[in-house]
Design a protein around this motif. Sequence first.
Motif, PDB file in Angstrom:
ATOM      1  N   GLU A   1       2.816  26.673 -24.286  1.00 61.26           N
ATOM      2  CA  GLU A   1       3.963  27.732 -24.292  1.00 61.26           C
ATOM      3  C   GLU A   1       4.841  27.141 -23.259  1.00 61.26           C
ATOM      4  OE1 GLU A   1       4.561  31.004 -25.524  1.00 61.26           O
ATOM      5  OE2 GLU A   1       2.977  30.996 -26.782  1.00 61.26           O
ATOM      6  N   GLY A   2       4.565  26.136 -22.331  1.00 53.33           N
ATOM      7  CA  GLY A   2       5.545  25.558 -21.130  1.00 53.33           C
ATOM      8  C   GLY A   2       6.105  24.249 -21.431  1.00 53.33           C
ATOM      9  N   PHE A   3       6.999  24.019 -20.760  1.00 55.17           N
ATOM     10  CA  PHE A   3       7.750  22.571 -20.805  1.00 55.17           C
ATOM     11  C   PHE A   3       8.407  22.327 -19.321  1.00 55.17           C
ATOM     12  CE2 PHE A   3      10.689  25.840 -21.819  1.00 55.17           C
ATOM     13  CZ  PHE A   3      11.972  25.532 -20.932  1.00 55.17           C
ATOM     14  N   ALA A   4       8.570  21.035 -19.264  1.00 57.71           N
ATOM     15  CA  ALA A   4       9.157  20.433 -18.129  1.00 57.71           C
ATOM     16  C   ALA A   4      10.546  19.986 -18.295  1.00 57.71           C
ATOM     17  CB  ALA A   4       8.245  19.329 -17.553  1.00 57.71           C
ATOM     18  N   VAL A   5      11.362  20.205 -17.287  1.00 57.29           N
ATOM     19  CA  VAL A   5      12.764  19.748 -17.459  1.00 57.29           C
ATOM     20  C   VAL A   5      13.281  18.797 -16.364  1.00 57.29           C
ATOM     21  CG1 VAL A   5      13.420  21.817 -18.758  1.00 57.29           C
ATOM     22  CG2 VAL A   5      13.701  21.843 -16.400  1.00 57.29           C
ATOM     23  N   ALA A   6      13.994  18.081 -16.643  1.00 55.45           N
ATOM     24  CA  ALA A   6      14.566  17.063 -15.560  1.00 55.45           C
ATOM     25  C   ALA A   6      16.083  17.694 -15.396  1.00 55.45           C
ATOM     26  CB  ALA A   6      14.514  15.765 -15.902  1.00 55.45           C
ATOM     27  N   VAL A   7      16.583  17.691 -14.111  1.00 55.31           N
ATOM     28  CA  VAL A   7      17.918  18.261 -13.768  1.00 55.31           C
ATOM     29  C   VAL A   7      18.540  17.169 -12.938  1.00 55.31           C
ATOM     30  CG1 VAL A   7      19.315  19.827 -12.807  1.00 55.31           C
ATOM     31  CG2 VAL A   7      17.108  20.405 -13.864  1.00 55.31           C
ATOM     32  N   ASP A   8      19.735  16.757 -13.705  1.00 58.06           N
ATOM     33  CA  ASP A   8      20.548  15.649 -12.950  1.00 58.06           C
ATOM     34  C   ASP A   8      21.801  16.364 -12.588  1.00 58.06           C
ATOM     35  OD1 ASP A   8      21.812  13.532 -11.898  1.00 58.06           O
ATOM     36  OD2 ASP A   8      22.028  12.697 -13.857  1.00 58.06           O
ATOM     37  N   ALA A   9      21.991  16.598 -11.261  1.00 55.61           N
ATOM     38  CA  ALA A   9      23.375  17.473 -10.895  1.00 55.61           C
ATOM     39  C   ALA A   9      23.578  16.779  -9.506  1.00 55.61           C
ATOM     40  CB  ALA A   9      22.851  18.958 -10.529  1.00 55.61           C
ATOM     41  N   PRO A  10      24.623  16.747  -9.135  1.00 50.80           N
ATOM     42  CA  PRO A  10      25.057  16.574  -7.549  1.00 50.80           C
ATOM     43  C   PRO A  10      24.257  17.191  -6.697  1.00 50.80           C
ATOM     44  CG  PRO A  10      27.109  17.414  -8.791  1.00 50.80           C
ATOM     45  CD  PRO A  10      25.932  17.740  -9.801  1.00 50.80           C
ATOM     46  N   LYS A  11      23.969  16.399  -5.578  1.00 46.45           N
ATOM     47  CA  LYS A  11      23.477  16.922  -4.329  1.00 46.45           C
ATOM     48  C   LYS A  11      23.681  17.994  -3.818  1.00 46.45           C
ATOM     49  CE  LYS A  11      21.380  12.090  -3.291  1.00 46.45           C
ATOM     50  NZ  LYS A  11      20.165  12.445  -3.649  1.00 46.45           N
ATOM     51  N   GLU A  12      25.227  18.283  -3.866  1.00 43.59           N
ATOM     52  CA  GLU A  12      25.550  19.604  -3.107  1.00 43.59           C
ATOM     53  C   GLU A  12      25.439  20.885  -3.817  1.00 43.59           C
ATOM     54  OE1 GLU A  12      28.864  17.678  -5.363  1.00 43.59           O
ATOM     55  OE2 GLU A  12      27.562  16.841  -3.764  1.00 43.59           O
ATOM     56  N   LEU A  13      24.950  20.793  -5.227  1.00 40.64           N
ATOM     57  CA  LEU A  13      24.620  21.985  -6.065  1.00 40.64           C
ATOM     58  C   LEU A  13      23.080  22.280  -5.669  1.00 40.64           C
ATOM     59  CD1 LEU A  13      26.293  21.348  -9.628  1.00 40.64           C
ATOM     60  CD2 LEU A  13      26.679  23.033  -7.485  1.00 40.64           C
TER      61      LEU A  13
ATOM     62  N   ARG B   1      11.698  31.334  -7.670  1.00 39.76           N
ATOM     63  CA  ARG B   1      12.209  30.763  -6.050  1.00 39.76           C
ATOM     64  C   ARG B   1      13.460  31.541  -5.837  1.00 39.76           C
ATOM     65  NH1 ARG B   1       8.800  26.297  -3.618  1.00 39.76           N
ATOM     66  NH2 ARG B   1       7.266  26.308  -4.867  1.00 39.76           N
ATOM     67  N   TYR B   2      14.626  31.378  -6.654  1.00 38.10           N
ATOM     68  CA  TYR B   2      15.661  31.876  -6.353  1.00 38.10           C
ATOM     69  C   TYR B   2      15.359  33.481  -6.057  1.00 38.10           C
ATOM     70  CZ  TYR B   2      20.624  33.373  -7.407  1.00 38.10           C
ATOM     71  OH  TYR B   2      21.709  34.161  -7.430  1.00 38.10           O
ATOM     72  N   GLU B   3      14.787  34.065  -6.935  1.00 38.05           N
ATOM     73  CA  GLU B   3      14.659  35.583  -6.862  1.00 38.05           C
ATOM     74  C   GLU B   3      13.917  35.914  -5.413  1.00 38.05           C
ATOM     75  OE1 GLU B   3      12.638  36.331 -10.355  1.00 38.05           O
ATOM     76  OE2 GLU B   3      13.907  35.872 -11.764  1.00 38.05           O
ATOM     77  N   GLN B   4      13.348  35.067  -4.757  1.00 34.02           N
ATOM     78  CA  GLN B   4      12.885  35.266  -3.548  1.00 34.02           C
ATOM     79  C   GLN B   4      13.984  35.765  -2.341  1.00 34.02           C
ATOM     80  OE1 GLN B   4      10.424  32.222  -2.229  1.00 34.02           O
ATOM     81  NE2 GLN B   4       8.781  32.380  -3.940  1.00 34.02           N
ATOM     82  N   THR B   5      15.134  35.343  -2.696  1.00 36.78           N
ATOM     83  CA  THR B   5      16.158  35.407  -1.879  1.00 36.78           C
ATOM     84  C   THR B   5      17.435  36.361  -2.370  1.00 36.78           C
ATOM     85  OG1 THR B   5      16.848  33.380  -1.984  1.00 36.78           O
ATOM     86  CG2 THR B   5      15.436  33.538  -0.263  1.00 36.78           C
ATOM     87  N   ALA B   6      17.390  36.232  -3.392  1.00 40.23           N
ATOM     88  CA  ALA B   6      18.790  36.778  -4.248  1.00 40.23           C
ATOM     89  C   ALA B   6      18.131  37.628  -5.488  1.00 40.23           C
ATOM     90  CB  ALA B   6      19.721  35.732  -4.836  1.00 40.23           C
ATOM     91  N   PRO B   7      18.783  38.390  -6.130  1.00 40.34           N
ATOM     92  CA  PRO B   7      18.596  39.416  -7.277  1.00 40.34           C
ATOM     93  C   PRO B   7      18.730  38.396  -8.473  1.00 40.34           C
ATOM     94  CG  PRO B   7      20.729  40.004  -6.191  1.00 40.34           C
ATOM     95  CD  PRO B   7      20.313  38.982  -5.312  1.00 40.34           C
ATOM     96  N   THR B   8      17.813  38.887  -9.558  1.00 34.98           N
ATOM     97  CA  THR B   8      17.769  38.379 -10.839  1.00 34.98           C
ATOM     98  C   THR B   8      19.326  38.432 -11.542  1.00 34.98           C
ATOM     99  OG1 THR B   8      15.184  38.960 -11.083  1.00 34.98           O
ATOM    100  CG2 THR B   8      16.769  38.254 -13.029  1.00 34.98           C
ATOM    101  N   PRO B   9      19.920  37.301 -11.885  1.00 37.11           N
ATOM    102  CA  PRO B   9      21.142  37.336 -12.405  1.00 37.11           C
ATOM    103  C   PRO B   9      21.264  38.257 -13.779  1.00 37.11           C
ATOM    104  CG  PRO B   9      20.420  35.118 -11.809  1.00 37.11           C
ATOM    105  CD  PRO B   9      19.316  35.890 -11.617  1.00 37.11           C
TER     106      PRO B   9
ATOM    107  N   VAL C   1      19.785  23.625  -6.683  1.00 44.13           N
ATOM    108  CA  VAL C   1      18.856  23.845  -7.864  1.00 44.13           C
ATOM    109  C   VAL C   1      17.441  24.215  -7.610  1.00 44.13           C
ATOM    110  CG1 VAL C   1      18.107  22.546 -10.171  1.00 44.13           C
ATOM    111  CG2 VAL C   1      20.448  21.865  -9.275  1.00 44.13           C
ATOM    112  N   THR C   2      17.138  25.169  -8.283  1.00 40.93           N
ATOM    113  CA  THR C   2      15.535  25.617  -8.263  1.00 40.93           C
ATOM    114  C   THR C   2      15.056  26.392  -9.478  1.00 40.93           C
ATOM    115  OG1 THR C   2      14.361  26.483  -6.416  1.00 40.93           O
ATOM    116  CG2 THR C   2      16.403  27.849  -6.824  1.00 40.93           C
ATOM    117  N   ARG C   3      13.923  26.776  -9.336  1.00 39.41           N
ATOM    118  CA  ARG C   3      13.383  27.550 -10.588  1.00 39.41           C
ATOM    119  C   ARG C   3      13.805  29.060 -10.161  1.00 39.41           C
ATOM    120  NH1 ARG C   3       7.655  25.802  -9.082  1.00 39.41           N
ATOM    121  NH2 ARG C   3       7.721  27.923  -8.745  1.00 39.41           N
ATOM    122  N   GLY C   4      13.853  29.982 -11.143  1.00 39.73           N
ATOM    123  CA  GLY C   4      14.278  31.149 -11.075  1.00 39.73           C
ATOM    124  C   GLY C   4      13.183  32.132 -10.299  1.00 39.73           C
TER     125      GLY C   4
END
Length: 85
Positions: free
Chosen positions: A28-40, A47-55, A42-45
């Motif tokens: 059921e799972g998959f792995a992704v690679a993210v290529d983005a500028p260093k100033e952005l 972890r994001y939700e530990q400090t911010a509400p779910t979008p 990028v984290t898993r949802g």
Amino acid sequence: MLTLKVHSGDYIAIGDNIFVQVYRTRGEGFAVAVDAPKELYVTRGDRYEQTAPTPESIRQSWAVHPPKLRQPERLAKANVILAEQ
């Protein structure tokens, strides 16, 4: 929210400088690679939700397609009301 079906090896381009590639699937799972500028940031949802509400767009999506892992806790924290199946 745009929904795309992708397969292992496929990638998604966001603008001219962000690329997300599915590179491995397991059950059921998959792995992704993210290529983005260093100033952005990028984290898993989860972890994001530990400090911010779910979008809001994710909350709406979960009402129809709830996450399979940690479902009860994440849905309760995000105050998601599931659509009738």
